[in-house]
Write a protein that holds these residues in place. Sequence first.
Motif, mmCIF file in Angstrom:
data_model
loop_
_atom_site.group_PDB
_atom_site.id
_atom_site.type_symbol
_atom_site.label_atom_id
_atom_site.label_comp_id
_atom_site.label_asym_id
_atom_site.label_seq_id
_atom_site.Cartn_x
_atom_site.Cartn_y
_atom_site.Cartn_z
ATOM 1 N N VAL A 270 0.855 -1.191 0.000
ATOM 2 C CA VAL A 270 0.000 0.000 0.000
ATOM 3 C C VAL A 270 0.891 1.242 0.000
ATOM 4 C CG1 VAL A 270 -1.890 1.197 1.137
ATOM 5 C CG2 VAL A 270 -1.686 -1.296 1.359
ATOM 6 N N ARG A 271 0.622 2.158 -0.910
ATOM 7 C CA ARG A 271 1.375 3.410 -0.971
ATOM 8 C C ARG A 271 0.516 4.545 -0.413
ATOM 9 N NH1 ARG A 271 1.462 0.975 -5.880
ATOM 10 N NH2 ARG A 271 3.375 -0.050 -6.541
ATOM 11 N N ASP A 272 1.128 5.666 -0.169
ATOM 12 C CA ASP A 272 0.435 6.885 0.258
ATOM 13 C C ASP A 272 -0.332 6.664 1.559
ATOM 14 O OD1 ASP A 272 1.457 8.157 -2.005
ATOM 15 O OD2 ASP A 272 -0.237 7.517 -3.228
ATOM 16 N N LYS A 273 -1.650 6.440 1.489
ATOM 17 C CA LYS A 273 -2.455 6.294 2.692
ATOM 18 C C LYS A 273 -3.179 4.954 2.709
ATOM 19 C CE LYS A 273 -3.390 11.197 3.576
ATOM 20 N NZ LYS A 273 -4.461 12.206 3.812
ATOM 21 N N LEU A 274 -3.475 4.492 3.915
ATOM 22 C CA LEU A 274 -4.325 3.313 4.023
ATOM 23 C C LEU A 274 -5.724 3.658 3.512
ATOM 24 C CD1 LEU A 274 -3.416 2.003 7.598
ATOM 25 C CD2 LEU A 274 -2.533 1.200 5.405
ATOM 26 N N PRO A 275 -6.416 2.713 2.876
ATOM 27 C CA PRO A 275 -7.790 2.988 2.426
ATOM 28 C C PRO A 275 -8.668 3.420 3.601
ATOM 29 C CG PRO A 275 -6.989 0.925 1.493
ATOM 30 C CD PRO A 275 -5.973 1.350 2.504
ATOM 31 N N ALA A 276 -9.356 4.537 3.446
ATOM 32 C CA ALA A 276 -10.167 5.072 4.547
ATOM 33 C C ALA A 276 -11.284 4.112 4.944
ATOM 34 C CB ALA A 276 -10.746 6.429 4.142
ATOM 35 N N TRP A 277 -11.776 3.299 3.987
ATOM 36 C CA TRP A 277 -12.876 2.389 4.303
ATOM 37 C C TRP A 277 -12.469 1.309 5.301
ATOM 38 C CZ3 TRP A 277 -12.050 -2.711 3.326
ATOM 39 C CH2 TRP A 277 -11.155 -3.072 2.316
ATOM 40 N N LEU A 278 -11.168 1.092 5.462
ATOM 41 C CA LEU A 278 -10.704 0.104 6.430
ATOM 42 C C LEU A 278 -11.283 0.372 7.816
ATOM 43 C CD1 LEU A 278 -8.731 -2.237 7.175
ATOM 44 C CD2 LEU A 278 -6.986 -0.496 7.530
ATOM 45 N N PHE A 279 -11.402 1.646 8.174
ATOM 46 C CA PHE A 279 -11.839 2.001 9.524
ATOM 47 C C PHE A 279 -13.347 1.887 9.701
ATOM 48 C CE2 PHE A 279 -7.807 4.164 8.762
ATOM 49 C CZ PHE A 279 -7.082 3.731 9.857
ATOM 50 N N THR A 280 -14.069 1.510 8.633
ATOM 51 C CA THR A 280 -15.507 1.254 8.757
ATOM 52 C C THR A 280 -15.793 -0.194 9.111
ATOM 53 O OG1 THR A 280 -15.876 0.625 6.426
ATOM 54 C CG2 THR A 280 -15.878 2.991 6.960
ATOM 55 N N GLN A 281 -14.767 -1.032 9.217
ATOM 56 C CA GLN A 281 -14.936 -2.476 9.391
ATOM 57 C C GLN A 281 -14.968 -2.844 10.878
ATOM 58 O OE1 GLN A 281 -15.451 -4.491 6.377
ATOM 59 N NE2 GLN A 281 -15.832 -2.320 5.965
ATOM 60 N N SER A 282 -16.145 -2.799 11.444
ATOM 61 C CA SER A 282 -16.289 -3.012 12.889
ATOM 62 C C SER A 282 -16.305 -4.487 13.284
ATOM 63 C CB SER A 282 -17.576 -2.338 13.381
ATOM 64 O OG SER A 282 -18.703 -2.839 12.689
ATOM 65 N N SER A 283 -16.409 -5.403 12.304
ATOM 66 C CA SER A 283 -16.408 -6.840 12.605
ATOM 67 C C SER A 283 -15.040 -7.473 12.429
ATOM 68 C CB SER A 283 -17.414 -7.565 11.699
ATOM 69 O OG SER A 283 -18.724 -7.103 11.908
ATOM 70 N N LEU A 284 -14.050 -6.673 12.082
ATOM 71 C CA LEU A 284 -12.725 -7.198 11.752
ATOM 72 C C LEU A 284 -12.048 -7.813 12.972
ATOM 73 C CD1 LEU A 284 -11.079 -7.130 9.071
ATOM 74 C CD2 LEU A 284 -9.801 -5.232 10.065
ATOM 75 N N THR A 285 -11.499 -9.026 12.801
ATOM 76 C CA THR A 285 -10.737 -9.671 13.869
ATOM 77 C C THR A 285 -9.301 -9.981 13.449
ATOM 78 O OG1 THR A 285 -11.438 -11.903 13.201
ATOM 79 C CG2 THR A 285 -12.809 -10.748 14.814
ATOM 80 N N ASP A 286 -9.018 -9.966 12.146
ATOM 81 C CA ASP A 286 -7.706 -10.382 11.642
ATOM 82 C C ASP A 286 -7.246 -9.355 10.613
ATOM 83 O OD1 ASP A 286 -5.523 -11.560 10.429
ATOM 84 O OD2 ASP A 286 -6.423 -13.541 10.261
ATOM 85 N N LEU A 287 -6.159 -8.628 10.922
ATOM 86 C CA LEU A 287 -5.635 -7.598 10.020
ATOM 87 C C LEU A 287 -4.160 -7.834 9.764
ATOM 88 C CD1 LEU A 287 -5.792 -4.877 8.489
ATOM 89 C CD2 LEU A 287 -5.277 -3.751 10.670
ATOM 90 N N LYS A 288 -3.786 -7.866 8.463
ATOM 91 C CA LYS A 288 -2.385 -7.953 8.064
ATOM 92 C C LYS A 288 -2.101 -6.826 7.086
ATOM 93 C CE LYS A 288 -2.121 -13.029 8.325
ATOM 94 N NZ LYS A 288 -3.562 -13.301 8.487
ATOM 95 N N ILE A 289 -1.034 -6.069 7.313
ATOM 96 C CA ILE A 289 -0.560 -5.072 6.368
ATOM 97 C C ILE A 289 0.934 -5.319 6.189
ATOM 98 C CG2 ILE A 289 -0.303 -2.627 5.847
ATOM 99 C CD1 ILE A 289 -2.683 -2.076 7.642
ATOM 100 N N LEU A 290 1.345 -5.561 4.946
ATOM 101 C CA LEU A 290 2.697 -6.029 4.671
ATOM 102 C C LEU A 290 3.358 -5.171 3.592
ATOM 103 C CD1 LEU A 290 1.670 -9.795 4.228
ATOM 104 C CD2 LEU A 290 2.361 -8.702 6.359
ATOM 105 N N ASP A 291 4.657 -4.973 3.724
ATOM 106 C CA ASP A 291 5.495 -4.420 2.646
ATOM 107 C C ASP A 291 4.949 -3.099 2.102
ATOM 108 O OD1 ASP A 291 7.213 -6.786 2.587
ATOM 109 O OD2 ASP A 291 5.516 -7.804 1.668
ATOM 110 N N SER A 292 4.511 -2.235 2.991
ATOM 111 C CA SER A 292 3.830 -1.014 2.561
ATOM 112 C C SER A 292 4.575 0.239 2.990
ATOM 113 C CB SER A 292 2.404 -0.975 3.125
ATOM 114 O OG SER A 292 1.638 -2.040 2.603
ATOM 115 N N THR A 293 4.478 1.275 2.139
ATOM 116 C CA THR A 293 5.077 2.576 2.451
ATOM 117 C C THR A 293 4.006 3.599 2.806
ATOM 118 O OG1 THR A 293 5.036 3.143 0.085
ATOM 119 C CG2 THR A 293 7.058 2.158 0.954
ATOM 120 N N ALA A 294 2.792 3.159 3.011
ATOM 121 C CA ALA A 294 1.682 4.064 3.314
ATOM 122 C C ALA A 294 1.876 4.740 4.665
ATOM 123 C CB ALA A 294 0.366 3.288 3.313
ATOM 124 N N SER A 295 1.323 5.924 4.761
ATOM 125 C CA SER A 295 1.269 6.613 6.042
ATOM 126 C C SER A 295 0.167 5.997 6.912
ATOM 127 C CB SER A 295 0.968 8.099 5.822
ATOM 128 O OG SER A 295 0.624 8.720 7.041
#
Length: 399
Positions: A270-295
């Motif tokens: 992921v470059r630049d910014k994380l997708p804003a919709w990520l923070f709308t996911q209230s049921s999320l239990t498993d998150l992986k973010i790899l190899d990214s230069t995003a803020s």
Amino acid sequence: LSRGNLPHLCGNSTNLHYLDLSHNYDLLVYNLHWVSRLSSLKYLNLGGVRLPKEIDWLQSVTMLPSLLELTLENCQLENIYPFLQYANFTSLQVLNLAGNDFVSELPSWLFNLSCDISHIDLSQNRINSQLPERFPNFRSIQTLFLSDNYLKGPIPNWLGQLEELKELDLSHNSFSGPIPEGLGNLSSLINLILESNELKGNLPDNLGHLFNLETLAVSKNSLTGIVSERNLRSLTNLKSFSMGSPSLVYDFDPEWVPPFQLVSISLGYVRDKLPAWLFTQSSLTDLKILDSTASFEPLDKFWNFATQLEYFVLVNNTINGDISNVLLSSKLVWLDSNNLRGGMPRISPEVRVLRIYNNSLSGSISPLLCDSMKNKSNLVHLDMGYNHLTGELTDCWND
């Protein structure tokens, strides 16, 4: 059960319909000749039973005219009869040969079955050929699992003609070329797993028409182009999403709110910014973010969001943030190689695995251990290697 009396026990059971000897890992059977005498057998499961010397298993099981389900998973079989053209299964619906020692091409007989096969699992073998170009006799197939092999070449277009297909797993192979657009016609598809291959080209737009899809996993390929809400906006049932290729660009509208609530998400590159919709996911239990230069800014918002997670993996990102005031509360926290700095974070008693390897953390380890021991700790794995920690080991180890 001893290996000697098994054929004797089953030898005269001509009325037997159901035989399940699975998970007897110390059971050694030299051959399956005795199976052919069980003429009424419909269900045979020998998963985990050792059959390392059996070279005629196919001949034995094809002599069972009523057999519906055959499971020979993790049986140490070596012979899959790659050059046999036809196998005389007349009623078979489920075939599970996963986790064996097949080192060969895909067998011709598998694609020439005259029965209405609905489930095939050949995953976790060492099969090394291409899928056939011509359409096989898979009219009723619902699940096709071929993951963890050495399959190569293009994904054939005929997969898009399997109208009843619900689950397709081709992950962890060497498939190349584009993702066929025909897969977007499979309206029954629930799980599409293509990650860890060598696929190239754009993500087909019509994958977004698969309104029954619950799992979409295409990470660890060489895909290109742009991914936006256009690719996902019709996937109302999506629960698990995995995507990431070095040349793939995320371009989501910051105001977009998805029609789904994910349980698991993995994003890479992921470059630049994380997708804003990520923070709308209230049921999320498993998150992986790899190899990214995003803020990851604002970091306070991100770390607060992470408190809802059970499994939290950030590896090889450029977060470059101070975590000395962060409370980590997931069961598994994996924060390797993110250029994290400042003092040690705090952890809740729920944390069982904590890896903060290869960052720029400094100071004492006491805040992490001592502040966390006010309640009983469940920590079983701790890796703080390759940081800039100083001071003394603490007596909090005692707890």
